[in-house]
Motif scaffolding. Structure first.
Motif, short mmCIF file in Angstrom:
data_model
loop_
_atom_site.label_atom_id
_atom_site.label_comp_id
_atom_site.label_asym_id
_atom_site.label_seq_id
_atom_site.Cartn_x
_atom_site.Cartn_y
_atom_site.Cartn_z
N VAL A 155 26.92 -66.57 44.21
CA VAL A 155 26.66 -66.49 42.78
C VAL A 155 26.55 -67.90 42.22
N ASP A 156 25.67 -68.08 41.24
CA ASP A 156 25.57 -69.35 40.51
C ASP A 156 26.18 -69.14 39.13
N ALA A 157 26.73 -70.19 38.56
CA ALA A 157 27.36 -70.08 37.23
C ALA A 157 26.37 -69.59 36.18
N SER A 158 25.08 -69.85 36.38
CA SER A 158 24.06 -69.40 35.42
C SER A 158 23.88 -67.89 35.44
N GLN A 159 24.43 -67.21 36.45
CA GLN A 159 24.34 -65.76 36.54
C GLN A 159 25.52 -65.05 35.87
N VAL A 160 26.49 -65.82 35.38
CA VAL A 160 27.72 -65.26 34.83
C VAL A 160 27.70 -65.37 33.31
N VAL A 161 28.04 -64.28 32.64
CA VAL A 161 28.18 -64.24 31.18
C VAL A 161 29.56 -63.70 30.86
N THR A 162 30.37 -64.46 30.17
CA THR A 162 31.72 -63.99 29.82
C THR A 162 31.66 -63.07 28.60
N THR A 163 32.64 -62.18 28.50
CA THR A 163 32.68 -61.18 27.43
C THR A 163 34.12 -60.99 26.95
N PHE A 164 34.27 -60.20 25.90
CA PHE A 164 35.59 -59.79 25.45
C PHE A 164 36.04 -58.56 26.23
N GLY A 165 36.18 -58.69 27.53
CA GLY A 165 36.62 -57.58 28.37
C GLY A 165 35.47 -56.75 28.91
N ALA A 166 35.83 -55.79 29.78
CA ALA A 166 34.82 -54.95 30.44
C ALA A 166 34.13 -54.02 29.46
N GLN A 314 19.58 -64.07 37.38
CA GLN A 314 19.65 -65.18 36.43
C GLN A 314 18.91 -64.91 35.11
N ASP A 315 17.68 -64.40 35.16
CA ASP A 315 16.93 -64.15 33.93
C ASP A 315 17.60 -63.07 33.09
N LEU A 316 18.13 -62.05 33.76
CA LEU A 316 18.82 -60.99 33.04
C LEU A 316 20.10 -61.52 32.41
N ALA A 317 20.82 -62.36 33.14
CA ALA A 317 22.04 -62.96 32.59
C ALA A 317 21.72 -63.77 31.35
N SER A 318 20.62 -64.50 31.38
CA SER A 318 20.22 -65.30 30.23
C SER A 318 19.92 -64.42 29.02
N SER A 319 19.25 -63.29 29.23
CA SER A 319 18.93 -62.40 28.12
C SER A 319 20.18 -61.74 27.57
N LEU A 320 21.14 -61.44 28.43
CA LEU A 320 22.41 -60.87 27.97
C LEU A 320 23.21 -61.90 27.17
N ALA A 321 23.13 -63.16 27.58
CA ALA A 321 23.81 -64.21 26.83
C ALA A 321 23.21 -64.37 25.44
N GLU A 322 21.89 -64.23 25.33
CA GLU A 322 21.24 -64.29 24.02
C GLU A 322 21.67 -63.13 23.13
#
Length: 448
Positions: A155-166, A314-322
Motif C-alpha cells: 500500500v502507498d500512503a496516497s491510497q489511504v484516507v483517514t475517517t472518523f471511524g468505520a 489511488q484515484d478512488l482514494a483521491s476522490s474519496l478524500a475530496e
C-alpha cells in the motif's frame, strides 16, 4: 402514494386496538407467527411492533411477548430501548449502557484498553497545522502502510484516507457510489448499522447468506448476475456477527466474481490488527484492484478515538478524500497524532497483544459453559470478538432479548443482523469479552 406493508399492517393492528377488537392485555402474535400471518418478513414485523411500542399501544412483558397496553398508558412516547427491537434502538442501547451484563455490546470493556491507551498520550508536542491534509495525517497513514506491508500487502500512503471511524468510512462509500433506488449486496447475517445507512439512502440490500467459510458463492454469483450491483459489502475476517472468516478458496472465488462482473468489494474489517485471527483477507489476494478496505481503531484501541480509514486504488482514494473534504473538511489531526504516537511508541503492539490474550481466555471459558448448556454455535469462532449462538427452535430471539432486558442483560438478537432475505434460525450475537458471566448463563438455562 403507495402504502408500504409496514404502514398497512401497523394501521390494521392500531385500528383493532382502538376499536376494541384487541382488548387491553390481549397478547399479540409472536413476531414469527405474525410475519407468516401477514405474509411479510420478520424484519417488517419488527418495525411494526416497534411503532406500536412507540405509540404506547402495546407493551413488552418479561417472558410473555407483546400485549395491548392499558388504555391509560397509550401515550405517544419513545419505545423502550431495552427491548432492542430495531436497529436504532440497538444502537441507542449500546450508547446508553444502562445494563449490568452487556453480552450483546459491540466493543470490548473500556477497562481492557483505556488505561494502556492513555498512558503517555499527549506527552509529545502536537502540531498545529490548521486543517491538515485532506487524506489525513501522513504520519498515521504511514503507520497504516507499514502495518499492511508486514502482512504482505503493498500500500502507498496516497491510497489511504483517514475517517472518523468505520461508520464514517461506510458513509463516504455510500455517498460516492450509490444513489436512491440502487441495489447492493451484503453479508446475511451482517453488520446491522450498514443496513440502517443503506435504508436511509433508499438503497435496496440483497442479502448473501454467510457460511462458516465465507459468503455462499453460488448465491453471490446468482445475485450479481441478476442485480449487477456496484458494491458487495462483506467482512473477510471474524465477521460480525458470526465470528467466522473467509477461507482461501472462498476469498479467491469472491474476487473472481468481482473481476468477472466488474464489481467492487468493500471489506469492512475492524480487527485487522488483532493478533491470532484465522482466515484470508481479500486484500492479500487482490492488492486493492477490486477491494476497498475499511479499518478502524475503535475495537482494538479505544472507542473514544473515533478514527478509521479507507484503503483503495489511488484515484478512488483521491476522490474519496475530496468528498470527505466537502462534507467535513477533514478528520481530527489531534486524534490521529495521538494514535500515531501510540503506534510508534510500541504501546499499541502491547495493547493489541494483551487484548488478544484476554479475549482468548474469556472466549474459552464462555465456550465451555455454552457446551455444558448444549448451546449450538453457527460455527467455531476464528479468534475474533463475536460468535453467533443458536437459541432453541421454539424461541423468538427478539422476545428472548426482551426477557433478558428485564433482568438487566443486554442481548443482540440475530434477527437484527439479517437483511430478511435468508431464513436465519433464532440466535443471538455474543461478545466473548463480555459473556463469561454467571447471570448470563443462568438466564440461558431458563431459556433452554
Amino acid at each position: 402514494m403507495k402504502v408500504t406493508a409496514t404502514e398497512r399492517i401497523f394501521q390494521e393492528i392500531r385500528s383493532r386496538i382502538e376499536e376494541g377488537d384487541l382488548e387491553s392485555g390481549a397478547r399479540l402474535m409472536s413476531l414469527r407467527k405474525a410475519s407468516e400471518h401477514f405474509g411479510v418478513s420478520k424484519n417488517i414485523m419488527v418495525t411494526v411492533y416497534d411503532r406500536l411500542l412507540a405509540h404506547g399501544l402495546v407493551s413488552s412483558r418479561q417472558g410473555a411477548g407483546f400485549h395491548v397496553s392499558d388504555t391509560g398508558q397509550r401515550k405517544s412516547e419513545l419505545p423502550n430501548l431495552k427491548a432492542a427491537s430495531d436497529i436504532v434502538s440497538l444502537l441507542h442501547t449500546q450508547l446508553d449502557r444502562s445494563y449490568q451484563v452487556l453480552v450483546g455490546d459491540g466493543r470490548p470493556p473500556a477497562s481492557w484498553t483505556s488505561k494502556h491507551t492513555m498512558a503517555g498520550a499527549g506527552t509529545r508536542q502536537l502540531h498545529d497545522s490548521g486543517y491538515g491534509n485532506r487524506q489525513g495525517l501522513l504520519e498515521l497513514r504511514n503507520c497504516i502502510v507499514t502495518a499492511h506491508a508486514q502482512a504482505g500487502i503493498q500500500v502507498d500512503a496516497s491510497q489511504v484516507v483517514t475517517t472518523f471511524g468505520a461508520n464514517h468510512a461506510l458513509d463516504l462509500l455510500i455517498r460516492r457510489f450509490l444513489r436512491a433506488g440502487d441495489t447492493v449486496l451484503a453479508d446475511d447475517p451482517g453488520y446491522y448499522p450498514l443496513f440502517a445507512k443503506l435504508k436511509l439512502a433508499d438503497v435496496k440490500v440483497v442479502g448473501i447468506p454467510r457460511t462458516p467459510t465465507g459468503p455462499d458463492i453460488q448465491a453471490l454469483e446468482e445475485a450479481v448476475q441478476t442485480h449487477r450491483p456496484a458494491l458487495f459489502f462483506t467482512q473477510s475476517l471474524v465477521q460480525n456477527p458470526t465470528g467466522c472468516s473467509m477461507s482461501l478458496p472462498s476469498a479467491h472465488a469472491v474476487l473472481q466474481i468481482a473481476e468477472r462482473y466488474e464489481m467492487l468489494v468493500v471489506d469492512d474489517d475492524p480487527f485487522i490488527d488483532l493478533p491470532g485471527v484465522n482466515g484470508t483477507r481479500l486484500a492479500q489476494l487482490d492488492q486493492f484492484r477490486r477491494v476497498i478496505q475499511v479499518g478502524t481503531y475503535s475495537k482494538t484501541l479505544s472507542p473514544i478515538y473515533r478514527s478509521g480509514y479507507i484503503i483503495a486504488e489511488q484515484d478512488l482514494a483521491s476522490s474519496l478524500a475530496e468528498l470527505k473534504m466537502i462534507l467535513i473538511v477533514n478528520s481530527s489531526s489531534h486524534t490521529e497524532e495521538l494514535i500515531a504516537e501510540t503506534i510508534l511508541s510500541r504501546r499499541y503492539e502491547r495493547i493489541r497483544n494483551a487484548l488478544a490474550r484476554r479475549l482468548a481466555r474469556e472466549r474459552e471459558a464462555t465456550l465451555a459453559s455454552l457446551n455444558t448448556l448444549k448451546m449450538e454455535l453457527f460455527a467455531p469462532p476464528d479468534n475474533g470478538l463475536y460468535g453467533l449462538v443458536y437459541l432453541p427452535e421454539h424461541c423468538d430471539d427478539l422476545e428472548v432479548a426482551s426477557r433478558a432486558a428485564e433482568q438487566g442483560i443486554f442481548l443482540a438478537p440475530g434477527t437484527l443482523f439479517s437483511t430478511g432475505d435468508s431464513s436465519l434460525r433464532p440466535c443471538m450475537r455474543v461478545n466473548w469479552s463480555r459473556s463469561n458471566d454467571r447471570r448470563f448463563f443462568a438466564f440461558l438455562q431458563s431459556v433452554a
